[in-house]
Design a protein around this motif. Structure first.
Motif, PDB file in Angstrom:
ATOM      1  N   LEU A   1       7.469  -0.890 -11.445  1.00 52.74           N
ATOM      2  CA  LEU A   1       6.019  -1.002 -11.587  1.00 52.74           C
ATOM      3  C   LEU A   1       5.531  -2.303 -10.951  1.00 52.74           C
ATOM      4  N   GLY A   2       4.430  -2.215 -10.205  1.00 49.00           N
ATOM      5  CA  GLY A   2       3.846  -3.399  -9.599  1.00 49.00           C
ATOM      6  C   GLY A   2       4.522  -3.848  -8.318  1.00 49.00           C
ATOM      7  N   THR A   3       5.302  -2.965  -7.705  1.00 48.28           N
ATOM      8  CA  THR A   3       5.968  -3.315  -6.454  1.00 48.28           C
ATOM      9  C   THR A   3       4.949  -3.695  -5.380  1.00 48.28           C
ATOM     10  N   LYS A   4       5.192  -4.795  -4.706  1.00 49.72           N
ATOM     11  CA  LYS A   4       4.331  -5.212  -3.605  1.00 49.72           C
ATOM     12  C   LYS A   4       4.857  -4.642  -2.297  1.00 49.72           C
ATOM     13  N   LEU A   5       3.951  -4.177  -1.466  1.00 48.93           N
ATOM     14  CA  LEU A   5       4.313  -3.619  -0.172  1.00 48.93           C
ATOM     15  C   LEU A   5       3.933  -4.602   0.928  1.00 48.93           C
ATOM     16  N   HIS A   6       4.760  -4.660   1.952  1.00 43.34           N
ATOM     17  CA  HIS A   6       4.546  -5.584   3.073  1.00 43.34           C
ATOM     18  C   HIS A   6       4.570  -4.772   4.362  1.00 43.34           C
ATOM     19  N   CYS A   7       3.398  -4.436   4.834  1.00 46.53           N
ATOM     20  CA  CYS A   7       3.254  -3.504   5.957  1.00 46.53           C
ATOM     21  C   CYS A   7       2.691  -4.211   7.185  1.00 46.53           C
ATOM     22  N   ARG A   8       2.953  -3.637   8.343  1.00 48.26           N
ATOM     23  CA  ARG A   8       2.464  -4.159   9.617  1.00 48.26           C
ATOM     24  C   ARG A   8       1.832  -3.017  10.399  1.00 48.26           C
ATOM     25  N   SER A   9       1.036  -3.365  11.385  1.00 51.36           N
ATOM     26  CA  SER A   9       0.527  -2.344  12.291  1.00 51.36           C
ATOM     27  C   SER A   9       1.668  -1.863  13.181  1.00 51.36           C
ATOM     28  N   ALA A  10       1.483  -0.682  13.777  1.00 51.02           N
ATOM     29  CA  ALA A  10       2.495  -0.156  14.695  1.00 51.02           C
ATOM     30  C   ALA A  10       2.744  -1.132  15.842  1.00 51.02           C
TER      31      ALA A  10
END
Length: 236
Positions: A191-200
């Motif tokens: 629960l509460g996992t943080k996501l670290h995303c980037r653009s393609a």
């Protein structure tokens, strides 16, 4: 579903009977609805021999699919207009979840080596293919870069990195993808996992900085998501 994909889909799903009904239903849903599995076989992206590491393999769905494809090909039941599947590719899966590793081992029954390991600490070893499907978004950016550096170093010349991540520039579809990722984390008690995303574009830049030659393609057909498959090859 592509009728030519159905036999390998059915064979890969059947292997999960030994792991219980939940595991079988999960594998059925992934193989039925996630376009990446069909695409990997239909496009002939994987080499016939060498070694493959599936990092963040979960319960081993991709590994089960590759075993099923190899067996169908040996039986002469492979689609004649498809590239042949890998027949001599040594398979290794790594995941940090003990429950999923246990399921994978039961289902694969020795058809692949499956290890329990923190994804940031795994020993990659020299290999031909590294697969990371929906994995790096759960790591902080510095961790992502360390994992990619280790992966690039481990790849033999001509080796292949198959990376799938969401495109952070995709607006509404990106929000839907993040929601799905959060729900997936919740089912694993995170629960509460943080996501670290980037653009393609940022993913391509990150891979190219490591000397990889990168092609990319949308990989969300039939879903509301914005996933992109990056096919990155080590040329030296």
């Amino acid at each position: 579903m592509d009728p030519q994909f159905r036999p390998v889909f059915q064979a890969a799903t059947r292997s999960y009977r030994a792991a219980g009904n939940y595991a079988r239903c999960f594998a059925w849903g992934k193989l039925r609805h996630d376009p990446v599995f069909h695409a990997l076989l239909r496009r002939g992206l994987l080499p016939d021999s060498g070694s493959l590491i599936d990092l963040g393999c979960g319960q081993g769905v991709l590994l089960s699919l590759l075993n099923a494809a190899r067996d169908l090909h040996a039986e002469g039941r492979w689609p004649v207009d498809w590239p042949p599947p890998p027949t001599r590719l040594a398979l290794r899966g790594v995941d940090a979840d003990p429950g999923r590793v246990q399921i994978a081992r039961r289902a694969l029954d020795g058809g692949a080596q499956v290890e329990l390991s923190d994804l940031c600490e795994v020993d990659f070893q020299a290999c031909s293919v590294i697969v990371m499907l929906d994995v790096l978004l759960y790591l902080e950016e510095a961790q992502q870069e360390r994992v990619l550096e280790k992966a690039t170093t481990a790849l033999r010349p001509g080796g292949l990195l198959l990376l799938r991540e969401p495109d952070a520039d995709a607006s509404f579809a990106f929000r839907m993808t993040k929601l799905s990722a959060w729900l997936e984390a919740l089912t694993r008690g995170k629960l509460g996992t943080k996501l670290h995303c980037r653009s393609a574009g940022r993913w391509v830049e990150l891979l190219e900085r490591r000397g990889l030659v990168v092609d990319s393609a949308p990989m969300s057909d039939g879903t509301p998501f914005c996933n992109v498959l990056f096919v990155a090859r080590k040329v030296v």
